[in-house]
Design a protein around this motif. Structure first.
Motif, PDB file in Angstrom:
ATOM      1  N   SER A   1       2.349   7.860   5.554  1.00  0.00           N
ATOM      2  CA  SER A   1       3.269   8.530   6.034  1.00  0.00           C
ATOM      3  C   SER A   1       4.262   9.040   4.926  1.00  0.00           C
ATOM      4  O   SER A   1       4.992   8.311   4.450  1.00  0.00           O
ATOM      5  CB  SER A   1       4.117   8.221   7.189  1.00  0.00           C
ATOM      6  OG  SER A   1       4.941   9.061   7.545  1.00  0.00           O
TER       7      SER A   1
ATOM      8  N   THR B   1       5.874  12.030   5.510  1.00  0.00           N
ATOM      9  CA  THR B   1       6.698  13.154   6.453  1.00  0.00           C
ATOM     10  C   THR B   1       8.120  12.991   6.667  1.00  0.00           C
ATOM     11  O   THR B   1       8.658  11.781   6.389  1.00  0.00           O
ATOM     12  CB  THR B   1       5.968  13.227   7.814  1.00  0.00           C
ATOM     13  OG1 THR B   1       6.284  11.899   8.516  1.00  0.00           O
ATOM     14  CG2 THR B   1       4.377  13.402   7.532  1.00  0.00           C
TER      15      THR B   1
ATOM     16  N   ASN C   1       7.853   9.201  12.051  1.00  0.00           N
ATOM     17  CA  ASN C   1       7.286   7.929  11.700  1.00  0.00           C
ATOM     18  C   ASN C   1       6.997   7.098  12.929  1.00  0.00           C
ATOM     19  O   ASN C   1       5.948   6.333  13.238  1.00  0.00           O
ATOM     20  CB  ASN C   1       8.132   7.111  10.849  1.00  0.00           C
ATOM     21  CG  ASN C   1       8.144   7.578   9.339  1.00  0.00           C
ATOM     22  OD1 ASN C   1       6.863   8.274   9.047  1.00  0.00           O
ATOM     23  ND2 ASN C   1       9.189   7.574   8.336  1.00  0.00           N
TER      24      ASN C   1
ATOM     25  N   ILE D   1       3.660   8.382  14.458  1.00  0.00           N
ATOM     26  CA  ILE D   1       2.429   7.943  13.347  1.00  0.00           C
ATOM     27  C   ILE D   1       2.237   6.432  13.414  1.00  0.00           C
ATOM     28  O   ILE D   1       1.027   6.112  13.547  1.00  0.00           O
ATOM     29  CB  ILE D   1       2.932   8.609  11.810  1.00  0.00           C
ATOM     30  CG1 ILE D   1       3.049  10.138  11.910  1.00  0.00           C
ATOM     31  CG2 ILE D   1       1.783   8.035  10.898  1.00  0.00           C
ATOM     32  CD1 ILE D   1       3.518  10.366  10.755  1.00  0.00           C
TER      33      ILE D   1
ATOM     34  N   TYR E   1      -0.245   0.394   8.157  1.00  0.00           N
ATOM     35  CA  TYR E   1       0.599   1.622   8.028  1.00  0.00           C
ATOM     36  C   TYR E   1       1.417   1.385   7.139  1.00  0.00           C
ATOM     37  O   TYR E   1       2.036   0.287   6.915  1.00  0.00           O
ATOM     38  CB  TYR E   1       1.430   1.544   9.481  1.00  0.00           C
ATOM     39  CG  TYR E   1       2.499   2.514   9.367  1.00  0.00           C
ATOM     40  CD1 TYR E   1       2.208   4.026   9.853  1.00  0.00           C
ATOM     41  CD2 TYR E   1       3.659   1.956   9.142  1.00  0.00           C
ATOM     42  CE1 TYR E   1       3.550   4.779   9.773  1.00  0.00           C
ATOM     43  CE2 TYR E   1       4.929   2.965   9.246  1.00  0.00           C
ATOM     44  CZ  TYR E   1       4.707   4.360   9.456  1.00  0.00           C
ATOM     45  OH  TYR E   1       5.717   4.992   9.449  1.00  0.00           O
TER      46      TYR E   1
ATOM     47  N   ASP F   1       5.019   3.610   5.025  1.00  0.00           N
ATOM     48  CA  ASP F   1       5.801   4.917   5.077  1.00  0.00           C
ATOM     49  C   ASP F   1       6.816   4.773   4.034  1.00  0.00           C
ATOM     50  O   ASP F   1       6.761   3.786   3.105  1.00  0.00           O
ATOM     51  CB  ASP F   1       6.551   5.270   6.438  1.00  0.00           C
ATOM     52  CG  ASP F   1       7.679   4.501   6.625  1.00  0.00           C
ATOM     53  OD1 ASP F   1       8.368   3.759   5.779  1.00  0.00           O
ATOM     54  OD2 ASP F   1       7.583   3.991   7.866  1.00  0.00           O
TER      55      ASP F   1
END
Length: 356
Positions: free
Chosen positions: A71, A73, A78, A81, A92, A94
């Motif tokens: 991620s 973004t 988050n 996502i 995952y 981020d």
């Protein structure tokens, strides 16, 4: 070849795609709602898709068939996502500095059979790995002080600053409460306060409290250190102007206006320097001792693109953590803290070497 879905086609997304796609070890699918952003992406081992992120259920279908979700973004997306990644049984990672969204990711990681690794950038991220490595060399800790700044090499305006990454993230840092440990106890302190001045390589800097840079280090070191804090580094005078905007003009509660003001008035730059300065003190062999880590990283060409220092450090951070996860050097399930990573593993990684 691992299949990775990257969410976000902005400045950091481009850098991640350039780094991961260029290895030939990853097949990237990059999704964003903006087709113009996707058109700027590199082509090697990359496919792009316009996707409107609506909810976790629909996005989980986009993730299906991918091993890893990255991620890049705004932090507000988050939790959606992360929820989608769990539904699709994908790892995952981020880049968030936001405390609340990290807590949401931590909750998702409970009893998960895949890894959830937030805060994989510079600060939080690499700074926690350095601090934990230095701290491990002491029998008893006293102070851990972490200082990071992304600064223009050629400051030209009253703020002595250029936009180098997410404006939303920057405002978040300037406005939200900051975690710290003081006299052995966890506390929250206000942003923009406790200003200090120091010099490095003959250049004067100031540093002050900002939110999010500690990541999960407060939880990790609580009860083990007397004082722990994180401050953002700027050129002298920056803090006073920002404090005027955030507090006196009350733009801290009108963040959309502050974002518009900054993005209209302050240009981005690719001529920047990232400064990393960590100092740890404590007892070693019965003596009160101090050890420091200092590094400056500058913009450079990556592939065919000139990338800013903050692009390089942020993107290489999450790419290195992705590599280490694939190599089995990080836990493959549950919540993974940045400070669990060995500094030696990070710096010898092909992406982590940008820090070395």
């Amino acid at each position: 070849m691992k299949k990775v879905i990257l969410v976000g086609g902005g400045k950091i997304g481009i850098a991640i795609a350039e780094l991961l796609g260029g290895t030939g070890d990853y097949q990237l699918t990059i999704v964003d709602r903006d087709a113009t952003s996707l058109a700027r992406m590199p082509k090697a081992n990359v496919t792009t898709k316009v996707v409107e992120l609506k909810n976790a259920d629909s996005f989980a279908k986009e993730i299906e068939g991918h091993d890893i979700v990255l991620s890049a973004t705004p932090y507000t997306l988050n939790p959606i996502i992360g929820t989608a990644a769990r539904k699709a049984r994908a790892h995952y990672l981020d880049l968030t500095e936001d405390v609340a969204s990290t807590r949401a990711i931590k909750d998702l990681a409970n009893s998960s059979d895949t890894a959830f690794i937030p805060q994989c950038g510079l600060a939080p991220g690499f700074i926690s790995i350095v601090a934990a490595d230095l701290a491990s060399k002491f029998e008893k800790l006293r102070d851990v002080r972490m200082r990071v700044g992304a600064l223009p090499v050629y400051p030209h305006n009253a703020l002595k600053y250029n936009l180098t990454w997410s404006t939303d993230g920057l405002i978040n840092e300037y406005c939200n409460p900051c975690e710290a440990i003081r006299d052995g106890r966890f506390v929250e302190v206000p942003a923009l306060e406790e200003i200090e001045h120091f010099a490095l390589d003959g250049i004067d800097y100031e540093a002050f409290n900002t939110s999010g840079g500690l990541g999960t280090l407060c939880e990790t070191l609580e009860g083990k250190v007397e004082n722990l804090n994180y401050k953002t580094v700027r050129y002298p005078g920056h803090r006073d102007i920002v404090k005027l905007l955030v507090r006196d003009l009350r733009l801290g509660v009108r963040r959309d206006i502050m974002k518009d003001v900054l993005e209209t008035a302050i240009p981005i730059t690719y001529q920047d320097v990232v400064l990393i300065f960590v100092t740890v003190s404590g007892w070693r062999n019965g003596l009160l001792t101090q050890e420091s880590y200092a590094k400056k990283i500058y913009s450079q060409n990556v592939g065919s693109r000139l990338m800013s220092a903050i692009q390089i450090t942020t993107a290489s951070g999450i790419c290195a953590m992705c590599d280490l996860l694939v190599e089995g050097k990080l836990a493959g399930r549950g919540f993974v803290r940045q400070e669990e990573t060995k500094l030696s593993d990070f710096l010898t990684n092909r992406f982590g070497r940008y820090y070395a």
